[in-house]
Scaffold this motif. Structure first.
Motif, PDB file in Angstrom:
ATOM      1  N   GLU A  74      -3.270  -3.212   5.187  1.00  0.00           N
ATOM      2  CA  GLU A  74      -3.348  -4.006   3.957  1.00  0.00           C
ATOM      3  C   GLU A  74      -3.006  -5.483   4.138  1.00  0.00           C
ATOM      4  O   GLU A  74      -3.325  -6.289   3.279  1.00  0.00           O
ATOM      5  N   PHE A  75      -2.342  -5.829   5.233  1.00  0.00           N
ATOM      6  CA  PHE A  75      -1.868  -7.202   5.388  1.00  0.00           C
ATOM      7  C   PHE A  75      -2.268  -7.824   6.725  1.00  0.00           C
ATOM      8  O   PHE A  75      -1.592  -8.709   7.239  1.00  0.00           O
ATOM      9  N   ALA A  76      -3.361  -7.364   7.267  1.00  0.00           N
ATOM     10  CA  ALA A  76      -3.819  -7.862   8.574  1.00  0.00           C
ATOM     11  C   ALA A  76      -4.082  -9.360   8.545  1.00  0.00           C
ATOM     12  O   ALA A  76      -3.858 -10.047   9.547  1.00  0.00           O
ATOM     13  N   TYR A  77      -4.524  -9.882   7.417  1.00  0.00           N
ATOM     14  CA  TYR A  77      -4.832 -11.311   7.326  1.00  0.00           C
ATOM     15  C   TYR A  77      -3.590 -12.150   7.037  1.00  0.00           C
ATOM     16  O   TYR A  77      -3.491 -13.285   7.468  1.00  0.00           O
ATOM     17  N   GLU A  78      -2.639 -11.581   6.316  1.00  0.00           N
ATOM     18  CA  GLU A  78      -1.431 -12.316   5.954  1.00  0.00           C
ATOM     19  C   GLU A  78      -0.373 -12.291   7.050  1.00  0.00           C
ATOM     20  O   GLU A  78       0.408 -13.231   7.184  1.00  0.00           O
ATOM     21  N   ILE A  79      -0.330 -11.203   7.812  1.00  0.00           N
ATOM     22  CA  ILE A  79       0.711 -11.023   8.818  1.00  0.00           C
ATOM     23  C   ILE A  79       0.054 -10.911  10.190  1.00  0.00           C
ATOM     24  O   ILE A  79      -0.678  -9.948  10.444  1.00  0.00           O
ATOM     25  N   PRO A  80       0.306 -11.864  11.060  1.00  0.00           N
ATOM     26  CA  PRO A  80      -0.290 -11.787  12.399  1.00  0.00           C
ATOM     27  C   PRO A  80       0.144 -10.503  13.111  1.00  0.00           C
ATOM     28  O   PRO A  80       1.264 -10.015  12.916  1.00  0.00           O
ATOM     29  N   GLU A  81      -0.723  -9.972  13.917  1.00  0.00           N
ATOM     30  CA  GLU A  81      -0.431  -8.723  14.626  1.00  0.00           C
ATOM     31  C   GLU A  81       0.855  -8.824  15.436  1.00  0.00           C
ATOM     32  O   GLU A  81       1.611  -7.868  15.530  1.00  0.00           O
ATOM     33  N   THR A  82       1.126  -9.973  15.970  1.00  0.00           N
ATOM     34  CA  THR A  82       2.329 -10.163  16.780  1.00  0.00           C
ATOM     35  C   THR A  82       3.610 -10.068  15.954  1.00  0.00           C
ATOM     36  O   THR A  82       4.689  -9.893  16.506  1.00  0.00           O
ATOM     37  N   ARG A  83       3.515 -10.164  14.637  1.00  0.00           N
ATOM     38  CA  ARG A  83       4.693 -10.096  13.754  1.00  0.00           C
ATOM     39  C   ARG A  83       4.802  -8.779  13.000  1.00  0.00           C
ATOM     40  O   ARG A  83       5.803  -8.533  12.329  1.00  0.00           O
ATOM     41  N   GLN A  84       3.787  -7.944  13.085  1.00  0.00           N
ATOM     42  CA  GLN A  84       3.775  -6.710  12.300  1.00  0.00           C
ATOM     43  C   GLN A  84       4.883  -5.747  12.697  1.00  0.00           C
ATOM     44  O   GLN A  84       5.517  -5.124  11.842  1.00  0.00           O
ATOM     45  N   GLU A  85       5.144  -5.610  13.988  1.00  0.00           N
ATOM     46  CA  GLU A  85       6.209  -4.724  14.467  1.00  0.00           C
ATOM     47  C   GLU A  85       7.566  -5.155  13.919  1.00  0.00           C
ATOM     48  O   GLU A  85       8.326  -4.358  13.385  1.00  0.00           O
ATOM     49  N   ALA A  86       7.865  -6.440  14.044  1.00  0.00           N
ATOM     50  CA  ALA A  86       9.157  -6.955  13.582  1.00  0.00           C
ATOM     51  C   ALA A  86       9.304  -6.797  12.071  1.00  0.00           C
ATOM     52  O   ALA A  86      10.379  -6.425  11.585  1.00  0.00           O
ATOM     53  N   LEU A  87       8.234  -7.061  11.331  1.00  0.00           N
ATOM     54  CA  LEU A  87       8.303  -6.927   9.875  1.00  0.00           C
ATOM     55  C   LEU A  87       8.492  -5.475   9.477  1.00  0.00           C
ATOM     56  O   LEU A  87       9.276  -5.172   8.570  1.00  0.00           O
ATOM     57  N   THR A  88       7.804  -4.576  10.151  1.00  0.00           N
ATOM     58  CA  THR A  88       7.967  -3.152   9.848  1.00  0.00           C
ATOM     59  C   THR A  88       9.419  -2.733  10.043  1.00  0.00           C
ATOM     60  O   THR A  88      10.012  -2.082   9.180  1.00  0.00           O
ATOM     61  N   THR A  89       9.992  -3.127  11.156  1.00  0.00           N
ATOM     62  CA  THR A  89      11.387  -2.784  11.456  1.00  0.00           C
ATOM     63  C   THR A  89      12.331  -3.404  10.427  1.00  0.00           C
ATOM     64  O   THR A  89      13.295  -2.774   9.992  1.00  0.00           O
ATOM     65  N   LYS A  90      12.061  -4.625  10.026  1.00  0.00           N
ATOM     66  CA  LYS A  90      12.907  -5.316   9.052  1.00  0.00           C
ATOM     67  C   LYS A  90      12.820  -4.686   7.657  1.00  0.00           C
ATOM     68  O   LYS A  90      13.823  -4.538   6.961  1.00  0.00           O
ATOM     69  N   LEU A  91      11.596  -4.304   7.259  1.00  0.00           N
ATOM     70  CA  LEU A  91      11.396  -3.751   5.917  1.00  0.00           C
ATOM     71  C   LEU A  91      11.841  -2.292   5.776  1.00  0.00           C
ATOM     72  O   LEU A  91      12.162  -1.855   4.673  1.00  0.00           O
ATOM     73  N   LEU A  92      11.830  -1.564   6.864  1.00  0.00           N
ATOM     74  CA  LEU A  92      12.083  -0.123   6.791  1.00  0.00           C
ATOM     75  C   LEU A  92      13.354   0.231   6.018  1.00  0.00           C
ATOM     76  O   LEU A  92      13.301   1.050   5.091  1.00  0.00           O
ATOM     77  N   PRO A  93      14.494  -0.361   6.317  1.00  0.00           N
ATOM     78  CA  PRO A  93      15.686   0.004   5.534  1.00  0.00           C
ATOM     79  C   PRO A  93      15.612  -0.455   4.073  1.00  0.00           C
ATOM     80  O   PRO A  93      16.235   0.141   3.197  1.00  0.00           O
ATOM     81  N   LEU A  94      14.818  -1.481   3.809  1.00  0.00           N
ATOM     82  CA  LEU A  94      14.704  -1.998   2.445  1.00  0.00           C
ATOM     83  C   LEU A  94      13.857  -1.100   1.548  1.00  0.00           C
ATOM     84  O   LEU A  94      13.975  -1.172   0.322  1.00  0.00           O
ATOM     85  N   VAL A  95      12.992  -0.280   2.145  1.00  0.00           N
ATOM     86  CA  VAL A  95      12.136   0.606   1.347  1.00  0.00           C
ATOM     87  C   VAL A  95      12.560   2.075   1.478  1.00  0.00           C
ATOM     88  O   VAL A  95      11.817   2.966   1.090  1.00  0.00           O
ATOM     89  N   ASP A  96      13.737   2.289   2.002  1.00  0.00           N
ATOM     90  CA  ASP A  96      14.237   3.649   2.189  1.00  0.00           C
ATOM     91  C   ASP A  96      14.242   4.435   0.880  1.00  0.00           C
ATOM     92  O   ASP A  96      13.900   5.615   0.854  1.00  0.00           O
ATOM     93  N   ASN A  97      14.607   3.779  -0.212  1.00  0.00           N
ATOM     94  CA  ASN A  97      14.638   4.466  -1.507  1.00  0.00           C
ATOM     95  C   ASN A  97      13.245   4.904  -1.957  1.00  0.00           C
ATOM     96  O   ASN A  97      13.111   5.910  -2.648  1.00  0.00           O
ATOM     97  N   VAL A  98      12.207   4.179  -1.563  1.00  0.00           N
ATOM     98  CA  VAL A  98      10.835   4.568  -1.900  1.00  0.00           C
ATOM     99  C   VAL A  98      10.496   5.885  -1.206  1.00  0.00           C
ATOM    100  O   VAL A  98       9.949   6.801  -1.813  1.00  0.00           O
ATOM    101  N   PHE A  99      10.854   5.995   0.061  1.00  0.00           N
ATOM    102  CA  PHE A  99      10.574   7.216   0.823  1.00  0.00           C
ATOM    103  C   PHE A  99      11.362   8.421   0.313  1.00  0.00           C
ATOM    104  O   PHE A  99      10.923   9.550   0.457  1.00  0.00           O
ATOM    105  N   SER A 100      12.534   8.177  -0.255  1.00  0.00           N
ATOM    106  CA  SER A 100      13.448   9.266  -0.583  1.00  0.00           C
ATOM    107  C   SER A 100      12.882  10.278  -1.581  1.00  0.00           C
ATOM    108  O   SER A 100      13.346  11.412  -1.628  1.00  0.00           O
TER     109      SER A 100
END
Length: 135
Positions: A74-100
């Motif tokens: 969904e964000f291939a154009y907004e987020i460079p591929e080189t930053r996707q890994e870091a953003l995923t890792t950063k966001l994961l704890p912030l969206v934990d409640n969504v997964f719950s």
């Protein structure tokens, strides 16, 4: 089976990646499944398929992999591929409640309406994060 499972858990960033007892128990169960299937007359490929089902039961959907999929798709154009890994890792704890509220251990989760709802919620969470903090 143990090494395969360890690699799979680490690659998809499952919480069980550091749980050696969990990995050993799953690997032993998969090996037992393979052995029983061969004794019952299954060909090697069929026995291997059954063993892999046993090994990965309930582990087809990691929080990390789903969030990474959302960011990649969904964000291939907004987020460079080189930053996707870091953003995923950063966001994961912030969206934990969504997964719950979703049962990711269901092996058929990706084919359910709940998956579509989760995907949409995660997409919205990423949009909100990007609007507030940028890439």
């Amino acid at each position: 089976y143990g090494l395969y499972l360890l690699d799979y858990l680490r690659t998809n960033k499952f919480e069980q990646a550091d749980d050696t007892a969990f990995i050993r128990e799953r690997a032993d169960r998969a090996a037992g499944t393979y052995e029983r299937a061969r004794l019952e007359g299954y060909p090697a490929a069929g026995a291997q398929e059954l063993a892999m089902q046993t090994l990965l039961k309930g582990l087809h959907h990691s929080r990390y992999a789903i969030l990474r999929e959302v960011i990649t798709n969904e964000f291939a154009y907004e987020i460079p591929e080189t930053r996707q890994e870091a953003l995923t890792t950063k966001l994961l704890p912030l969206v934990d409640n969504v997964f719950s509220i979703y049962d990711l251990s269901d092996d058929h989760f990706a084919q359910s309406l709940d998956y579509d709802l989760l995907y949409s919620e995660l997409t919205g969470a990423v949009v909100l994060y990007l609007a507030e903090y940028g890439v």
